[in-house]
Design a protein around this motif. Structure first.
Motif, PDB file in Angstrom:
ATOM      1  N   UNK A  14       0.840  -1.194   0.000  1.00  0.00           N
ATOM      2  CA  UNK A  14       0.000   0.000   0.000  1.00  0.00           C
ATOM      3  C   UNK A  14       0.884   1.257   0.000  1.00  0.00           C
ATOM      4  N   UNK A  15       0.647   2.189  -0.920  1.00  0.00           N
ATOM      5  CA  UNK A  15       1.472   3.389  -1.011  1.00  0.00           C
ATOM      6  C   UNK A  15       1.070   4.515  -0.050  1.00  0.00           C
ATOM      7  N   UNK A  16       0.060   4.307   0.764  1.00  0.00           N
ATOM      8  CA  UNK A  16      -0.438   5.383   1.629  1.00  0.00           C
ATOM      9  C   UNK A  16       0.603   5.808   2.663  1.00  0.00           C
ATOM     10  N   UNK A  17       0.668   7.123   2.876  1.00  0.00           N
ATOM     11  CA  UNK A  17       1.518   7.713   3.909  1.00  0.00           C
ATOM     12  C   UNK A  17       0.712   8.813   4.572  1.00  0.00           C
ATOM     13  N   UNK A  18       0.877   8.977   5.866  1.00  0.00           N
ATOM     14  CA  UNK A  18       0.124   9.976   6.593  1.00  0.00           C
ATOM     15  C   UNK A  18       1.046  10.777   7.493  1.00  0.00           C
ATOM     16  N   UNK A  19       0.780  12.067   7.583  1.00  0.00           N
ATOM     17  CA  UNK A  19       1.486  12.969   8.489  1.00  0.00           C
ATOM     18  C   UNK A  19       0.433  13.828   9.165  1.00  0.00           C
ATOM     19  N   UNK A  20       0.579  14.026  10.473  1.00  0.00           N
ATOM     20  CA  UNK A  20      -0.385  14.837  11.215  1.00  0.00           C
ATOM     21  C   UNK A  20       0.337  15.571  12.336  1.00  0.00           C
ATOM     22  N   UNK A  21      -0.366  16.521  12.916  1.00  0.00           N
ATOM     23  CA  UNK A  21       0.220  17.341  13.958  1.00  0.00           C
ATOM     24  C   UNK A  21       0.446  16.627  15.276  1.00  0.00           C
ATOM     25  N   UNK A  22      -0.314  15.576  15.532  1.00  0.00           N
ATOM     26  CA  UNK A  22      -0.132  14.811  16.768  1.00  0.00           C
ATOM     27  C   UNK A  22      -0.622  13.380  16.576  1.00  0.00           C
ATOM     28  N   UNK A  23      -0.344  12.546  17.562  1.00  0.00           N
ATOM     29  CA  UNK A  23      -0.667  11.123  17.471  1.00  0.00           C
ATOM     30  C   UNK A  23      -2.164  10.872  17.307  1.00  0.00           C
ATOM     31  N   UNK A  24      -2.986  11.582  18.047  1.00  0.00           N
ATOM     32  CA  UNK A  24      -4.430  11.376  17.974  1.00  0.00           C
ATOM     33  C   UNK A  24      -4.986  11.644  16.591  1.00  0.00           C
ATOM     34  N   UNK A  25      -4.553  12.749  15.993  1.00  0.00           N
ATOM     35  CA  UNK A  25      -5.009  13.091  14.644  1.00  0.00           C
ATOM     36  C   UNK A  25      -4.541  12.055  13.636  1.00  0.00           C
ATOM     37  N   UNK A  26      -3.310  11.619  13.770  1.00  0.00           N
ATOM     38  CA  UNK A  26      -2.777  10.622  12.846  1.00  0.00           C
ATOM     39  C   UNK A  26      -3.546   9.315  12.957  1.00  0.00           C
ATOM     40  N   UNK A  27      -3.840   8.890  14.183  1.00  0.00           N
ATOM     41  CA  UNK A  27      -4.575   7.643  14.368  1.00  0.00           C
ATOM     42  C   UNK A  27      -5.969   7.724  13.752  1.00  0.00           C
ATOM     43  N   UNK A  28      -6.598   8.889  13.767  1.00  0.00           N
ATOM     44  CA  UNK A  28      -7.900   9.045  13.110  1.00  0.00           C
ATOM     45  C   UNK A  28      -7.781   8.803  11.609  1.00  0.00           C
ATOM     46  N   UNK A  29      -6.735   9.348  10.980  1.00  0.00           N
ATOM     47  CA  UNK A  29      -6.521   9.145   9.544  1.00  0.00           C
ATOM     48  C   UNK A  29      -6.251   7.676   9.228  1.00  0.00           C
ATOM     49  N   UNK A  30      -5.418   7.055  10.049  1.00  0.00           N
ATOM     50  CA  UNK A  30      -5.071   5.645   9.819  1.00  0.00           C
ATOM     51  C   UNK A  30      -6.292   4.753  10.037  1.00  0.00           C
ATOM     52  N   UNK A  31      -7.109   5.075  11.019  1.00  0.00           N
ATOM     53  CA  UNK A  31      -8.332   4.307  11.246  1.00  0.00           C
ATOM     54  C   UNK A  31      -9.248   4.364  10.024  1.00  0.00           C
ATOM     55  N   UNK A  32      -9.476   5.547   9.502  1.00  0.00           N
ATOM     56  CA  UNK A  32     -10.321   5.688   8.313  1.00  0.00           C
ATOM     57  C   UNK A  32      -9.721   4.941   7.130  1.00  0.00           C
ATOM     58  N   UNK A  33      -8.423   5.061   6.941  1.00  0.00           N
ATOM     59  CA  UNK A  33      -7.740   4.361   5.846  1.00  0.00           C
ATOM     60  C   UNK A  33      -7.884   2.842   6.008  1.00  0.00           C
ATOM     61  N   UNK A  34      -7.679   2.358   7.210  1.00  0.00           N
ATOM     62  CA  UNK A  34      -7.786   0.916   7.460  1.00  0.00           C
ATOM     63  C   UNK A  34      -9.183   0.408   7.121  1.00  0.00           C
TER      64      UNK A  34
END
Length: 58
Positions: A14-34
């Motif tokens: 999977x080519x997806x990469x995510x960057x966010x301002x903090x861990x909580x925000x990043x986990x929200x993006x990864x959850x949606x992606x998953x």
């Protein structure tokens, strides 16, 4: 602190990469992606802990 994660670090192509301002925000993006890109994988507390081990400073 900004954090990032690369989906391919989980032994897939999977080519997806995510960057966010903090861990909580990043986990929200990864959850949606998953939930949308890696069905039928479930977003479980155990998976959250595994994901956290792959977080890197951005």
């Amino acid at each position: 602190m900004a954090v990032k994660i690369v989906c391919a670090d989980f032994n897939n192509d999977c080519p997806a990469q995510f960057t966010a301002g903090d861990e909580g925000e990043l986990l929200e993006h990864v959850e949606l992606h998953t939930k949308t890109a890696h069905q039928p994988m479930e977003w479980t507390p155990e998976l959250v802990e595994v994901v956290k081990t792959h977080l890197q400073p951005a």
